[in-house]
Scaffold this motif. Sequence first.
Motif, PDB file in Angstrom:
ATOM      1  N   ASN A  52       0.961  -1.236  -0.013  1.00 23.91           N
ATOM      2  CA  ASN A  52       0.112   0.136   0.167  1.00 23.91           C
ATOM      3  C   ASN A  52       0.933   1.255  -0.082  1.00 23.91           C
ATOM      4  O   ASN A  52       0.521   2.316  -0.547  1.00 23.91           O
ATOM      5  CB  ASN A  52      -1.234   0.012   1.194  1.00 23.91           C
ATOM      6  N   SER A  53       2.135   1.115   0.645  1.00 21.67           N
ATOM      7  CA  SER A  53       2.799   2.425   0.751  1.00 21.67           C
ATOM      8  C   SER A  53       3.637   2.673  -0.346  1.00 21.67           C
ATOM      9  O   SER A  53       3.822   4.077  -0.762  1.00 21.67           O
ATOM     10  CB  SER A  53       3.794   2.249   2.087  1.00 21.67           C
ATOM     11  N   TYR A  54       4.084   1.431  -1.174  1.00 23.38           N
ATOM     12  CA  TYR A  54       5.045   1.903  -2.167  1.00 23.38           C
ATOM     13  C   TYR A  54       4.374   1.409  -3.720  1.00 23.38           C
ATOM     14  O   TYR A  54       4.610   2.100  -4.534  1.00 23.38           O
ATOM     15  CB  TYR A  54       6.326   1.245  -2.293  1.00 23.38           C
ATOM     16  N   ILE A  55       3.589   0.546  -3.809  1.00 19.58           N
ATOM     17  CA  ILE A  55       3.028   0.295  -4.865  1.00 19.58           C
ATOM     18  C   ILE A  55       1.630   0.780  -5.359  1.00 19.58           C
ATOM     19  O   ILE A  55       1.479   1.416  -6.387  1.00 19.58           O
ATOM     20  CB  ILE A  55       3.033  -1.411  -5.190  1.00 19.58           C
ATOM     21  N   ASP A  56       0.553   0.644  -4.545  1.00 20.53           N
ATOM     22  CA  ASP A  56      -0.750   0.882  -4.828  1.00 20.53           C
ATOM     23  C   ASP A  56      -1.657   0.842  -3.668  1.00 20.53           C
ATOM     24  O   ASP A  56      -1.749  -0.096  -3.103  1.00 20.53           O
ATOM     25  CB  ASP A  56      -1.240   0.034  -5.751  1.00 20.53           C
TER      26      ASP A  56
END
Length: 252
Positions: A52-56
């Motif tokens: 959730n933080s880096y991709i989507d």
Amino acid sequence: MGKITLSADRYNAAIRNLSRFFEYDKLAEIREDDSAILETSFNINKLHNAYNSYIDSQHLNESIINSLCLVSYALRKDNLGLSTKISDNIKEWIKVDLLQLYLAVYGTNEQPTWISLRSVDGTIKLRNFCNWFMDDMVKDYLRKHLSHINSIEQAEQELKRIKGHRGRIPTDPRIAILMWGTYSLIREYCSFRSPMPNRLCQFIIAYLQILDILPTDTEIDTFWVRAQLRYIRSKKEAACDNNQSSMMNGAQ
């Protein structure tokens, strides 16, 4: 520790991803009416949070999460089929020495006569008749252990890449396959504006930390990850070119 239950479709799809992206094919698919309960080495919520933080942050891709959980299972099972024995990884650890030796051997047209080998116990002086030490011993060893290096320029570039890394260079043989596999898997399912964006490199670092492959206070950064990915890609492209050349030569 965490657990995840996968239907046959999800489990079998994850197995195919491990084979395709992580070169691991030691797990068998299950029947359509079965399910699989996987024990992972981490809390799955940590993986969700990193994704959730880096991709989507809007859409959690189940195929990616399932596959990365199965990677953890394969690591616990047999280290993804990779050896962590020191004897099996000496080649990578002495690469700087080999590259420097390559430059010394091929960087001059002059054939040395006397050669001195110095150690803490003293110096040995070899007469090196007909350049036997370099031609019959050193060059043969370099051809065997640096088979992908074909020029002074290549050797210089690789040596620069290795010495240019920030922080300690990991010697864990699992890191390369995990980085490239994770990168390739996510690129298969997600679109990015650039080939190796920072957020994808940051996710790779976070995932390696979740797996306890890297410590939480690692000095590895996105620059290092990106350099490694480019290096791995170049080796795969070179291997592909060599295979194609071999096939063409064999057909002639």
